[in-house]
Design an enzyme around this catalytic site. Structure first.
Site, PDB file in Angstrom:
ATOM      1  N   GLU A 334       1.009  -1.085  -0.125  1.00  0.00           N
ATOM      2  CA  GLU A 334       0.406  -0.376  -0.581  1.00  0.00           C
ATOM      3  C   GLU A 334       0.919   0.689   0.086  1.00  0.00           C
ATOM      4  O   GLU A 334       0.963   2.327   0.692  1.00  0.00           O
ATOM      5  CB  GLU A 334      -1.131   0.025   1.265  1.00  0.00           C
ATOM      6  N   GLU A 439      -5.823 -10.942  -1.382  1.00  0.00           N
ATOM      7  CA  GLU A 439      -7.233 -10.675  -0.235  1.00  0.00           C
ATOM      8  C   GLU A 439      -8.049 -10.356  -0.655  1.00  0.00           C
ATOM      9  O   GLU A 439      -8.907  -9.932  -0.208  1.00  0.00           O
ATOM     10  CB  GLU A 439      -6.899  -9.755   0.892  1.00  0.00           C
TER      11      GLU A 439
HETATM   12  C1  XIL Z   1      -6.373  -6.185   8.087  1.00  0.00           C
HETATM   13  C2  XIL Z   1      -5.978  -7.193   9.274  1.00  0.00           C
HETATM   14  O1  XIL Z   1      -7.034  -8.331   8.725  1.00  0.00           O
HETATM   15  C3  XIL Z   1      -7.465  -6.853  10.487  1.00  0.00           C
HETATM   16  O2  XIL Z   1      -7.843  -8.163  11.441  1.00  0.00           O
HETATM   17  C4  XIL Z   1      -6.185  -5.345  10.919  1.00  0.00           C
HETATM   18  O3  XIL Z   1      -7.106  -5.212  12.593  1.00  0.00           O
HETATM   19  C5  XIL Z   1      -5.880  -5.327  10.335  1.00  0.00           C
HETATM   20  O4  XIL Z   1      -5.451  -5.437   9.108  1.00  0.00           O
HETATM   21  N1  XIL Z   1      -4.950  -4.870   4.249  1.00  0.00           N
HETATM   22  C6  XIL Z   1      -3.684  -5.393   3.772  1.00  0.00           C
HETATM   23  C7  XIL Z   1      -4.318  -6.249   5.478  1.00  0.00           C
HETATM   24  O5  XIL Z   1      -2.628  -5.543   3.250  1.00  0.00           O
HETATM   25  O6  XIL Z   1      -3.070  -6.343   6.571  1.00  0.00           O
HETATM   26  C8  XIL Z   1      -5.864  -5.905   5.998  1.00  0.00           C
HETATM   27  O7  XIL Z   1      -5.465  -6.721   7.389  1.00  0.00           O
HETATM   28  C9  XIL Z   1      -6.940  -5.325   5.392  1.00  0.00           C
HETATM   29  C10 XIL Z   1      -6.194  -4.943   4.127  1.00  0.00           C
END
Ligand code: XIL
Length: 666
Positions: A334, A439
Site C-alpha cells: 500500500e 486478499e
Molecule cells: C487487516 C486484518 O484483516 C485485520 O485483522 C487487522 O486488524 C487490520 O488488517 N490490507 C492488508 C491487510 O494488506 O493486511 C489488512 O488486514 C486488510 C487490508
C-alpha cells in the site's frame, strides 16, 4: 400484516419477561435492557482484568488499571442475535475511553469496538454506539476500556435492544459443520492457480478441529492475517529498553508467527509472507532517533540501515527456521496514495520517495533462493491507481527486483470482471511480473437475495479468472482474506465463502460452479425480483421527462431541438456532476443499448453510472464543436445491487441539451 402482528406479540412478551433477579452478586438480564446507575439497586457489571472498582455516590471509579482493557464488563447473553444500543457516561484524564464487545464464536475470541470518545476529566460525557451481536456468539460482554491505564469514572451504562427483541437465550448455537466432504478448491483449480486463505492465529489454537480441517481440504497457500506484520514481529520491549544496542537493527520476536509457521511446515502448506514494509501496523517508534517518539525523526541513512536489516533478518529467520515454507513475500504494501502520487507515511518522510525502490533492492539482495518478491495494494484495478503503481514499479521491474503484483481485491459485486482482468494484464505486460490475488473478499450486495446474488457474482468472477488464465494472464494464486464471514475483518459485509459454522455459502458454490459447471442453487426463500425491462424513451415532444436533477441542477423543456420541437435543457449545476439523472434499476444485470443526441458549450458530455462509490462512464461524447451530436452504445450493467441510476454530466458546469434518448435491453 401477519409479520407485524408477530413482532408486536414478541415485544409484549419481551416486555413481560423483563425482570431482574440477583444471582451471585450479579443482576441477571432476561429482558431487553440493562440500566446501571451505580446506586446499589442493581449490579449488572463485574470487574474485567487487573483493576480496582469503587462504587459510591452513583458512580464507579476504576483505578489501579494495569492494562488498557482493564475496567468493568456487562454480560449480555440475553442479547445474542440482537442489535443493541449502548450509552455510557464516563470521564477520565485519559484522552480516549472506549466501549467494546467481546464474545467467543466457535472457539475464536472476537473483540469489536462499539464506540470511542475523547472524554474530559472535568465532566461526564456520553459514549454511544450500536452493534449487532452474532446469533452464534457465546458469552458476549460489553466492556469499558481506555487507550492507557489512567483511572476511568463511570456514571451510568444503558444497553438496550433496538428493534424487535429476538430471544435466543435457550436456543443452542448452530453446530459446527464437518468440512471433510466439501469440494476441494485447491484440487478443482490445480490446473489454474493455487487457492489460499488468510488465517488468524486463533484458528491455529482453536479447540475445534473443523477449522484446520477446512484449511486442509480447501487451500494450498496460507497467509498469516496479522502475525508477520511489523507490529507483531518487532520486539518493542527489548528494543526500547536498550535503544543504543538495537539502534540499527531492532530486536525481533516471532512468537506470534511461530504457530502458523509450524502448522504450515508440518502440513506441507506454502505461505505468503505478509508484509515487510508498510505504513500501517508498524509502530511509530521505528522511525525515530533512539526509537524515541518525542525526539526527532531518524535520518535517511539510519532508516535505510534499519530497513535493510529488518528485511534481511525477517526473511532469513523464516527461511532458516522454516526452510521452503514462505514462497512469496509482500515486500511493500500500500505505498500508492488514493488520490494519485505516493501515500504520505513515515517511510516516505524519513527515506524519501525512493523507499519502495530501496525496499525491493534490499529484498532482492537478501531473499532466499526462489522466494518471489511482490508489491501489494488495494483498488489496484482502478485506472488512476494503476498508473501510479506502474510508474512507481517500472524502475524496480527494470532493475529485476520484483516478481509479482499482489491485487488485494477487497471488492463489491459492482466490479466488472473485465476491467479487473484488464488491470492484471496491464501489470503483467508492462512490468513483466506474475499476478496473485492476495486478499479477495466480496461484500454481499444490498439486494433482495444477497447470498444468492453474491454466489452468482462469484461464479462470473471465477469464470473470468479461468478465461484469463486460458488466455495467458499469469495469475498464479488466489487468496481469500479469511475463512468465515464471522471471522472476517469486514464481517458485517458477509464477504467470504463460509458461514461462521463452516457451512458453505452460495459464494462457495459459485466458485465451484465456475470450474465444474452448473448453477448456484436458488434458495427456497428466494425473493423474486421484477423483470420489467420496459425501454426508456423520451423525445420531449410531450414536454415530459422521467428523470430529475442530480444535486443542484435544473431541467427544463426548451426549443431548438435536435429533432421535433422540444429538447431537455440541464442547467444551473455548481459542479460538473450536477446533471440529469434517470433511474435504471430495472436494467440491473442486463446488457443495454442506449442512444441520444446531445449538445453543449462544454468540451465533453459524459453518460455515467452511479454505482456504489464508483462512477464509470458509459461513454464520453465530444461536444466541443458546439453542435448536436448523436451517440449510441452498449453497456453491461453490473449485477448485485438493488438501485441504480445513470446520469448525463458536462465536463464543466455549462448547460447541455438532450434529445431522442432511448435505453433498452439488448
Ligand atoms: C487487516 C486484518 O484483516 C485485520 O485483522 C487487522 O486488524 C487490520 O488488517 N490490507 C492488508 C491487510 O494488506 O493486511 C489488512 O488486514 C486488510 C487490508
Amino acid at each position: 400484516m401477519r409479520k407485524k402482528m408477530r413482532s408486536v406479540v414478541a415485544l409484549i412478551l419481551a416486555a413481560a419477561c423483563f425482570f431482574t433477579a440477583c444471582s451471585g452478586g450479579l443482576t441477571k438480564v432476561t429482558g431487553t435492557v440493562i440500566e446501571e446507575n451505580f446506586d446499589g439497586s442493581t449490579k449488572y457489571w463485574r470487574e474485567n482484568g487487573d483493576c480496582k472498582v469503587t462504587v459510591s455516590n452513583g458512580e464507579a471509579v476504576i483505578s489501579d488499571r494495569k492494562t488498557s482493557n482493564a475496567g468493568i464488563e456487562f454480560p449480555c447473553d440475553a442479547f445474542r442475535g440482537n442489535t443493541i444500543n449502548v450509552t455510557v457516561f464516563a470521564k477520565s484524564a485519559n484522552p480516549t475511553v472506549r466501549i467494546s464487545l467481546r464474545y467467543e464464536i466457535y472457539g475464536n475470541i472476537s473483540y469489536v469496538t462499539i464506540a470511542e470518545t475523547s472524554v474530559l476529566e472535568t465532566s461526564y460525557l456520553p459514549i454511544i454506539g450500536d452493534i449487532t451481536i452474532p446469533a452464534n456468539a457465546s458469552d458476549p460482554v460489553v466492556y469499558i476500556e481506555a487507550t492507557d491505564v489512567m483511572d476511568i469514572s463511570v456514571k451510568s451504562v444503558k444497553i438496550e435492544v433496538t428493534g424487535d427483541y429476538n430471544d435466543l437465550t435457550s436456543t443452542p448455537v448452530d453446530a459446527l459443520q464437518d468440512p471433510s466432504g466439501y469440494e476441494s478448491l485447491k484440487d478443482l483449480y490445480s490446473d489454474y492457480f493455487m487457492v489460499g486463505s488468510a488465517i488468524p492465529a486463533t484458528v491455529i489454537d482453536n479447540p475445534n478441529p473443523e477449522f484446520l480441517q477446512l484449511v486442509d481440504v480447501e487451500f494450498n497457500s496460507v497467509t498469516p492475517e496479522n502475525e508477520l506484520k511489523p507490529e507483531n514481529v518487532l520486539d518493542a520491549e527489548t528494543t526500547l529498553a536498550d535503544p543504543a544496542t538495537y539502534n540499527e537493527c531492532p530486536a525481533l520476536d516471532f512468537t506470534a508467527a511461530k504457530p502458523i509457521l509450524d502448522y504450515c511446515q508440518e502440513n506441507g502448506l506454502k505461505m505468503r509472507g505478509h508484509t515487510l514494509i508498510w505504513y500501517s501496523q508498524t509502530p511509530s517508534w521505528l522511525f525515530f532517533e533512539n526509537y524515541d517518539v518525542n525526539g526527532t525523526l531518524a535520518s535517511r541513512d539510519l532508516m535505510l540501515t534499519r530497513m535493510e536489516n529488518y528485511i534481511d533478518s525477517v526473511m532469513n529467520w523464516c527461511e532458516e527456521n522454516y526452510p521452503g515454507v514462505i514462497y512469496a513475500w509482500d515486500v511493500v504494501n500500500e505505498a500508492a496514495g488514493d488520490n494519485g502520487g505516493m501515500r504520505d507515511c513515515y517511510w516516505k518522510m524519513t527515506v524519501g520517495d525512493d523507499y519502495v525502490e530501496k525496499a525491493f533492492e534490499f529484498a532482492r539482495l537478501h531473499a532466499p533462493d526462489g522466494v518471489q518478491l511482490f508489491y501489494n495494494d488495494y483498488n489496484s484495478y482502478s485506472p488512476n491507481k494503476q498508473q501510479v503503481i506502474i510508474d512507481m514499479l517500472t524502475p524496480i521491474a527494470e532493475a529485476g527486483n520484483i516478481d509479482g503484483m499482489g491485487m488485494q481485491s477487497h471488492i463489491s459485486s459492482g466490479l466488472q470482471p473485465d476491467s479487473y482482468i484488464e488491470a492484471m494484464n496491464r501489470y503483467a505486460d508492462e512490468l513483466g511480473v506474475v499476478i496473485h490475488i492476495t486478499e479477495l473478499d466480496v461484500s454481499a450486495p444490498p439486494s433482495a437475495n444477497p447470498y444468492y446474488d453474491q454466489g452468482v457474482y462469484m461464479k462470473s468472477l471465477f469464470e473470468a479468472l479461468i478465461d484469463a488464465v486460458d488466455n495467458g494472464t499469469p495469475l498464479e494464486c488466489v487468496t481469500f482474506w479469511g475463512l468465515t464471514d464471522d471471522m472476517s475483518w469486514k464481517s458485517s459485509e458477509l464477504p467470504l465463502l463460509f458461514y461462521g459454522n463452516l457451512a458453505p455459502k452460495p459464494a462457495f458454490e459459485g466458485v465451484v460452479c465456475a470450474i465444474k459447471g452448473g448453477d448456484v442453487t436458488k434458495p427456497e426463500d428466494y425473493v423474486e425480483v421484477a423483470d420489467d425491462f420496459t425501454p426508456i424513451s423520451e423525445d420531449y415532444e410531450d414536454q415530459e421527462f422521467i428523470g430529475g436533477p442530480r444535486y443542484s441542477s435544473t431541467q427544463a423543456i426548451v426549443g431548438n431541438a435536435y429533432d421535433g420541437d422540444y429538447c431537455l435543457e440541464n442547467s444551473g449545476g455548481s459542479a460538473e456532476y450536477d446533471g440529469y439523472s434517470i433511474d435504471v434499476s430495472r436494467f440491473i444485470g442486463q446488457s443495454i443499448h442506449f442512444s441520444f443526441a446531445v449538445k453543449s458549450n462544454a468540451d465533453m458530455v459524459c453518460f455515467t453510472a452511479d454505482i456504489d462509490g464508483s462512477w464509470p462512464h458509459l461513454c464520453e461524447v465530444d461536444t466541443s464543436g458546439g453542435d448536436w451530436v448523436f451517440y449510441e452504445g452498449d453497456y453491461q450493467v453490473p449485477s448485485g445491487m438493488t438501485n441504480l441510476s445513470v446520469y448525463f454530466e458536462s465536463s464543466d458546469t455549462s448547460s447541455f441539451y438532450l434529445d431522442d434518448l432511448t435505453i433498452e435491453v439488448n
